[in-house]
Design a protein around this motif. Structure first.
Motif, PDB file in Angstrom:
ATOM      1  N   ASP A  38       0.862  -1.179   0.000  1.00  0.00           N
ATOM      2  CA  ASP A  38       0.000   0.000   0.000  1.00  0.00           C
ATOM      3  C   ASP A  38       0.900   1.231   0.000  1.00  0.00           C
ATOM      4  O   ASP A  38       1.604   1.490   0.981  1.00  0.00           O
ATOM      5  CB  ASP A  38      -0.901  -0.010   1.232  1.00  0.00           C
ATOM      6  N   VAL A  39       0.897   1.970  -1.099  1.00  0.00           N
ATOM      7  CA  VAL A  39       1.859   3.050  -1.301  1.00  0.00           C
ATOM      8  C   VAL A  39       1.147   4.386  -1.487  1.00  0.00           C
ATOM      9  O   VAL A  39       0.172   4.485  -2.234  1.00  0.00           O
ATOM     10  CB  VAL A  39       2.751   2.775  -2.531  1.00  0.00           C
ATOM     11  N   VAL A  40       1.658   5.412  -0.818  1.00  0.00           N
ATOM     12  CA  VAL A  40       1.225   6.787  -1.043  1.00  0.00           C
ATOM     13  C   VAL A  40       2.376   7.514  -1.726  1.00  0.00           C
ATOM     14  O   VAL A  40       3.471   7.627  -1.156  1.00  0.00           O
ATOM     15  CB  VAL A  40       0.854   7.492   0.272  1.00  0.00           C
ATOM     16  N   LEU A  41       2.147   7.981  -2.946  1.00  0.00           N
ATOM     17  CA  LEU A  41       3.146   8.757  -3.687  1.00  0.00           C
ATOM     18  C   LEU A  41       2.775  10.221  -3.580  1.00  0.00           C
ATOM     19  O   LEU A  41       1.672  10.626  -3.963  1.00  0.00           O
ATOM     20  CB  LEU A  41       3.187   8.316  -5.144  1.00  0.00           C
ATOM     21  N   THR A  42       3.680  11.026  -3.047  1.00  0.00           N
ATOM     22  CA  THR A  42       3.377  12.425  -2.823  1.00  0.00           C
ATOM     23  C   THR A  42       4.584  13.281  -3.202  1.00  0.00           C
ATOM     24  O   THR A  42       5.582  12.755  -3.706  1.00  0.00           O
ATOM     25  CB  THR A  42       2.929  12.645  -1.359  1.00  0.00           C
ATOM     26  N   ARG A  43       4.492  14.587  -2.979  1.00  0.00           N
ATOM     27  CA  ARG A  43       5.581  15.477  -3.418  1.00  0.00           C
ATOM     28  C   ARG A  43       5.641  16.709  -2.532  1.00  0.00           C
ATOM     29  O   ARG A  43       4.692  17.038  -1.806  1.00  0.00           O
ATOM     30  CB  ARG A  43       5.348  15.913  -4.859  1.00  0.00           C
ATOM     31  N   GLU A  44       6.785  17.388  -2.627  1.00  0.00           N
ATOM     32  CA  GLU A  44       6.951  18.677  -1.964  1.00  0.00           C
ATOM     33  C   GLU A  44       7.607  19.681  -2.908  1.00  0.00           C
ATOM     34  O   GLU A  44       8.440  19.275  -3.731  1.00  0.00           O
ATOM     35  CB  GLU A  44       7.795  18.520  -0.692  1.00  0.00           C
ATOM     36  N   PRO A  45       7.250  20.960  -2.781  1.00  0.00           N
ATOM     37  CA  PRO A  45       6.139  21.414  -1.940  1.00  0.00           C
ATOM     38  C   PRO A  45       4.814  20.909  -2.514  1.00  0.00           C
ATOM     39  O   PRO A  45       4.673  20.762  -3.726  1.00  0.00           O
ATOM     40  CB  PRO A  45       6.236  22.937  -2.011  1.00  0.00           C
ATOM     41  N   GLY A  46       3.875  20.609  -1.647  1.00  0.00           N
ATOM     42  CA  GLY A  46       2.596  20.072  -2.067  1.00  0.00           C
ATOM     43  C   GLY A  46       2.236  18.852  -1.255  1.00  0.00           C
ATOM     44  O   GLY A  46       2.695  18.669  -0.139  1.00  0.00           O
ATOM     45  N   GLY A  47       1.368  18.017  -1.819  1.00  0.00           N
ATOM     46  CA  GLY A  47       0.994  16.774  -1.171  1.00  0.00           C
ATOM     47  C   GLY A  47      -0.235  16.861  -0.289  1.00  0.00           C
ATOM     48  O   GLY A  47      -0.710  15.854   0.225  1.00  0.00           O
ATOM     49  N   SER A  48      -0.763  18.068  -0.102  1.00  0.00           N
ATOM     50  CA  SER A  48      -2.016  18.304   0.619  1.00  0.00           C
ATOM     51  C   SER A  48      -2.617  19.570   0.009  1.00  0.00           C
ATOM     52  O   SER A  48      -1.901  20.365  -0.608  1.00  0.00           O
ATOM     53  CB  SER A  48      -1.774  18.475   2.116  1.00  0.00           C
ATOM     54  N   PRO A  49      -3.929  19.776   0.152  1.00  0.00           N
ATOM     55  CA  PRO A  49      -4.533  20.956  -0.506  1.00  0.00           C
ATOM     56  C   PRO A  49      -3.869  22.278  -0.143  1.00  0.00           C
ATOM     57  O   PRO A  49      -3.572  23.102  -1.023  1.00  0.00           O
ATOM     58  CB  PRO A  49      -5.992  20.901  -0.025  1.00  0.00           C
ATOM     59  N   GLY A  50      -3.613  22.493   1.143  1.00  0.00           N
ATOM     60  CA  GLY A  50      -2.983  23.744   1.542  1.00  0.00           C
ATOM     61  C   GLY A  50      -1.570  23.875   1.022  1.00  0.00           C
ATOM     62  O   GLY A  50      -1.147  24.946   0.568  1.00  0.00           O
ATOM     63  N   ALA A  51      -0.813  22.779   1.064  1.00  0.00           N
ATOM     64  CA  ALA A  51       0.569  22.811   0.593  1.00  0.00           C
ATOM     65  C   ALA A  51       0.639  23.019  -0.919  1.00  0.00           C
ATOM     66  O   ALA A  51       1.585  23.640  -1.420  1.00  0.00           O
ATOM     67  CB  ALA A  51       1.279  21.518   0.986  1.00  0.00           C
ATOM     68  N   GLU A  71      11.145  32.228   1.711  1.00  0.00           N
ATOM     69  CA  GLU A  71      10.964  30.890   1.137  1.00  0.00           C
ATOM     70  C   GLU A  71      11.030  29.818   2.218  1.00  0.00           C
ATOM     71  O   GLU A  71      10.248  28.852   2.197  1.00  0.00           O
ATOM     72  CB  GLU A  71      12.042  30.619   0.091  1.00  0.00           C
ATOM     73  N   ILE A  72      11.957  29.945   3.134  1.00  0.00           N
ATOM     74  CA  ILE A  72      12.087  28.958   4.203  1.00  0.00           C
ATOM     75  C   ILE A  72      10.783  28.867   5.000  1.00  0.00           C
ATOM     76  O   ILE A  72      10.302  27.770   5.324  1.00  0.00           O
ATOM     77  CB  ILE A  72      13.277  29.300   5.115  1.00  0.00           C
ATOM     78  N   LEU A  73      10.196  30.008   5.319  1.00  0.00           N
ATOM     79  CA  LEU A  73       8.942  30.008   6.062  1.00  0.00           C
ATOM     80  C   LEU A  73       7.811  29.393   5.246  1.00  0.00           C
ATOM     81  O   LEU A  73       6.993  28.629   5.781  1.00  0.00           O
ATOM     82  CB  LEU A  73       8.584  31.440   6.468  1.00  0.00           C
ATOM     83  N   LEU A  74       7.746  29.702   3.961  1.00  0.00           N
ATOM     84  CA  LEU A  74       6.698  29.149   3.107  1.00  0.00           C
ATOM     85  C   LEU A  74       6.836  27.633   2.970  1.00  0.00           C
ATOM     86  O   LEU A  74       5.848  26.897   3.079  1.00  0.00           O
ATOM     87  CB  LEU A  74       6.739  29.821   1.728  1.00  0.00           C
ATOM     88  N   PHE A  75       8.056  27.166   2.717  1.00  0.00           N
ATOM     89  CA  PHE A  75       8.269  25.730   2.575  1.00  0.00           C
ATOM     90  C   PHE A  75       7.979  24.993   3.878  1.00  0.00           C
ATOM     91  O   PHE A  75       7.415  23.893   3.860  1.00  0.00           O
ATOM     92  CB  PHE A  75       9.709  25.448   2.127  1.00  0.00           C
TER      93      PHE A  75
END
Length: 215
Positions: A38-51, A71-75
């Motif tokens: 069971d695998v969740v493939l995600t990414r950054e920045p992102g991976g959730s609606p707010g992100a 940028e550091i604060l946003l990430f």
């Protein structure tokens, strides 16, 4: 002895732009799913609606749109939302989480590329995130080749590619140095290999981690 299925496995991919890490993350996820994981493939920045909303802010627009500190604060804000809403619930359910970039990218791109801010990145990470991956795959690639690949995509998220080759060379050296800082979790793979060879190596490393065999 198999890994505790209730703890999950948190695996990240890192590397310079154009290294092929996103493609390899997808290929690894597909391979593991075919094996019944069971695998969740995600990414950054992102991976959730707010992100994902924050992703558009930091990856599009003029290269000088934000200061490194902003940028550091946003990430970090995006990563906290991602952690709460996607990563931790999946790990608690015993899933394999494969994430295309995580805190190591912030340590490099914001912590080193635009000033000596690595200590600030680490302080915020400890305060707001407090979690490192179980395993990090570093796809190492010649910076000039990687940048050429990245620019050929002609996408809209090219803000960091627009900083030019000097940044890519600095990031490659930084990632390799970071792998020495965290030798227990980093695995370095040659991104210049054939695609199938890289995938096969990734699968072997991951299965060893899942079943707690020596890597």
């Amino acid at each position: 002895m198999t890994k505790d299925t209730h703890s999950g496995l948190f695996l990240t991919f890192e590397g310079i732009d154009g290294s092929g890490k996103s493609t390899q993350a997808r290929r690894l996820a597909e391979h593991l799913r075919n094996l019944g994981h069971d695998v969740v493939l995600t990414r950054e920045p992102g991976g959730s609606p707010g992100a994902e909303e924050i992703r558009r802010l930091v990856l599009e627009g003029d290269p000088d749109r934000w200061s490194a500190e902003t940028e550091i604060l946003l990430f970090t804000a995006a990563r906290r939302d991602h952690l709460e809403r996607t990563i931790l619930p999946a790990l608690s359910a015993g899933k394999v989480v494969i994430c295309d970039r995580f805190a190591d990218s912030t340590r490099m791109y914001q912590g080193l590329s635009r000033g000596d801010l690595r200590a600030l990145v680490d302080q915020l990470h400890q305060l707001m995130i407090g979690r490192e991956p179980d395993l990090t795959m570093l796809i190492d690639m010649d910076p000039d080749v990687g940048l050429s690949r990245a620019k050929a995509r002609q996408g809209t998220e090219e803000r960091f590619e627009d900083f030019g080759p000097e940044l890519q060379h600095k990031m490659r050296a930084g990632f390799l140095s970071l792998a020495q800082d965290f030798p227990d979790r980093f695995r370095i793979l040659d991104g210049g290999q054939e695609r199938d060879a890289i995938t096969a190596e990734l699968v072997q490393i991951t299965l060893q981690a899942l079943y707690q065999a020596p890597v």
